[in-house]
Design an enzyme around this catalytic site. Structure first.
Site, mmCIF file in Angstrom:
data_model
loop_
_atom_site.group_PDB
_atom_site.id
_atom_site.type_symbol
_atom_site.label_atom_id
_atom_site.label_comp_id
_atom_site.label_asym_id
_atom_site.label_seq_id
_atom_site.Cartn_x
_atom_site.Cartn_y
_atom_site.Cartn_z
ATOM 1 N N GLN A 318 0.916 5.271 8.185
ATOM 2 C CA GLN A 318 1.031 6.070 6.964
ATOM 3 C C GLN A 318 -0.183 6.973 6.792
ATOM 4 O O GLN A 318 -0.066 8.133 6.385
ATOM 5 C CB GLN A 318 1.172 5.140 5.753
ATOM 6 C CG GLN A 318 1.055 5.815 4.401
ATOM 7 C CD GLN A 318 2.205 6.768 4.108
ATOM 8 O OE1 GLN A 318 3.281 6.644 4.689
ATOM 9 N NE2 GLN A 318 1.981 7.735 3.223
ATOM 10 N N GLU A 319 -1.357 6.453 7.140
ATOM 11 C CA GLU A 319 -2.589 7.203 6.935
ATOM 12 C C GLU A 319 -2.787 8.307 7.977
ATOM 13 O O GLU A 319 -3.177 9.425 7.643
ATOM 14 C CB GLU A 319 -3.797 6.244 6.973
ATOM 15 C CG GLU A 319 -3.850 5.253 5.823
ATOM 16 C CD GLU A 319 -4.243 5.903 4.508
ATOM 17 O OE1 GLU A 319 -4.566 7.104 4.496
ATOM 18 O OE2 GLU A 319 -4.221 5.208 3.474
#
Length: 496
Positions: A318-319
């Site tokens: 996600q990051e």
């Protein structure tokens, strides 16, 4: 008459004695002239035996032991009886139905649709879920819209399943309809075969599709072949002994009334959100190409900080999409996209060093996790930690305060996630300690990571299955070669 009184006494007291650990006393209570009922036998033996098949919607080995919808539901039933749960695995649906009521299991809990086909030998409990039967096609090919569109195409279903039964029903109306049946497959396998183009179409239950659609994004729903919604239930043998069957129905009724069924449905299915086709395809590719490079580092950090490595993998995707040199416009960098302040606090000297970034991110996550109020437990504790990781602990606490003010439960993520977006509205954020925040972002953040987490977990399960199958194949080849060498040696000796 005396025997009947003793039997009634037993039924009232077996469960309480089992919970008290007085299983050894049970045989003394059962009259020698009384044939134990199915329920009495389960309580006396201290275990409930079920027949199931390994798979994503039934039971599987999860991150913390056995997991899966059927496992959790059957385990709750066993717990209500005060006994242990024992699972007998059966891959073939025919084998499942044939084994019910034998020494292998008192009931079958395997995602079975209530069906008239087995009415002579099987009776089903009240349903615990409704599903539809979905025809899948491969994205990019022409989407079929009718049964006639299936003529001449390769269609695969699981043998002896409700899907096969439905295909036979349809064939009466559409005589040219043809399909293939195979027993050694799970519905997730059918999705993979459609996704990679090995078959044109396949039929799966809607809950299976929902669970695995992000893993196989090219396998799409064409239309439902169900005549109506199908009900899933547990299967018992037909018998005059209703004791265990009735108790199972009582349990399912209680689980429906007290909200346990709804909570399980939400946990396993309702919180699954699909990615768009492009994102899902990219993610599936990166599971194969990028994740293996960082898996060992993720596992090391997870072990050090007592975390789930697959959750760390989901956070890092996600990051940064597993890009160690990722950079955002806000200045955060690296695999875990740490700010300079957080990196320094966690002892990270180089944010672009993937091992340092992963370790620093895991350490920071653990720090937040330990700060979450003690009253928040279970999965909710993880979701709150993720939200705080994204938006900051202070804003997360502000959202909990708003939730409580407005009559919600500040310890439940479902409630707090509805109030987090209010932090972007002046009438609400001006009353909070930490003020304005882009409150919708942590909600999306948590949802995405939950999606990634589930998909990574299933990808790992599939990889393990492939490795096990490859190992079995290698073992068979080795055994064959050994036998061949031994045979040649014996021939050579005989020639001498």
């Amino acid at each position: 008459m005396q025997d009947r009184k003793l039997s009634l006494y037993n039924l009232r007291n077996l469960r309480s004695l089992t919970k008290l650990g007085l299983v050894a006393c049970l045989p003394l209570l059962v009259s020698a002239s009384h044939t134990p009922t199915a329920l009495e036998t389960v309580l006396t033996e201290g275990k409930l035996k079920i027949i199931s098949r390994n798979g994503p919607t039934t039971y599987y080995e999860g991150r913390q032991g056995l997991d899966g919808y059927e496992y959790k539901l059957a385990k709750a039933f066993a717990d209500s009886l005060g006994v242990e749960l024992e699972i007998t695995e059966e891959e073939n649906f025919r084998g499942i139905f044939n084994s019910v009521g034998s020494y292998r299991g008192e009931l079958a809990a395997a995602g079975l649709s209530i069906s008239k086909e087995h009415a002579d030998n099987i009776r089903f409990t009240k349903p615990y879920m409704t599903v539809t039967q979905e025809l899948l096609y491969r994205s990019g090919s022409k989407r079929p819209t009718s049964i006639e569109d299936l003529y001449g195409k390769s269609i695969l279903v699981i043998s002896n399943s409700a899907h096969a039964e439905r295909m036979r029903q349809l064939q009466k109306q559409y005589p040219e309809l043809r399909w293939h049946e195979q027993s050694d497959l799970e519905m997730i396998d059918l999705m993979e075969l459609v996704d990679n183009g090995a078959v044109d179409y396949a039929v799966v239950d809607s809950n299976s599709y929902k669970l695995s659609r992000n893993l196989y994004p090219r396998a799409r729903k064409a239309f439902s072949i169900s005549d109506n919604e199908k009900s899933l239930a547990w299967a018992f043998p037909k018998s005059s002994d209703n004791s265990l069957f009735d108790r199972a129905n009582e349990f399912l009724t209680e689980a429906e009334d007290d909200g346990r069924l709804a909570a399980m449905n939400k946990r396993f299915y309702s919180d699954m959100h699909t990615m768009d086709a492009g994102s899902a395809t990219t993610f599936a590719r990166r599971l194969e190409t990028r994740l293996p490079k960082w898996q060992e580092s993720l596992q090391t950090a997870a072990q050090e900080f007592d975390l789930d490595w697959q959750l760390l993998a989901a956070i890092s995707y996600q990051e940064s999409h597993w890009n160690p040199r990722a950079r955002s416009h806000t200045g955060v960098r690296g695999m875990m996209m740490l700010t300079k302040v957080t990196a320094k606090e966690m002892g990270v000297t180089n944010r672009l060093d993937p091992e340092q970034s992963i370790s620093g991110g895991a350490k920071y996550f653990r720090k937040i996790f330990d700060r979450i109020p003690e009253g928040i437990q279970g999965p909710d504790r993880t979701w709150f930690t993720l939200a705080a990781y994204n938006i900051g602990f202070g804003h997360m606490e502000d959202a909990r305060v708003l939730t409580e003010r407005m009559g919600g439960n500040p310890d439940k993520w479902e409630d707090v996630s509805k109030h987090l977006p209010l932090l972007a509205k002046r009438q609400y954020y001006r009353t909070t300690r930490h003020g304005y925040a882009r409150g919708w972002e942590p909600v999306e953040y948590v949802r995405n990571i939950r999606n990634f987490h589930n998909t990574i977990a299933w990808h790992q399960q599939i990889q393990q299955r492939r490795l096990a199958a490859a190992q079995q194949s290698n073992d068979e080849i080795t055994a064959t070669n050994a036998a061949y060498r031994n045979n040649n040696a014996e021939r050579s000796t005989s020639l001498l």
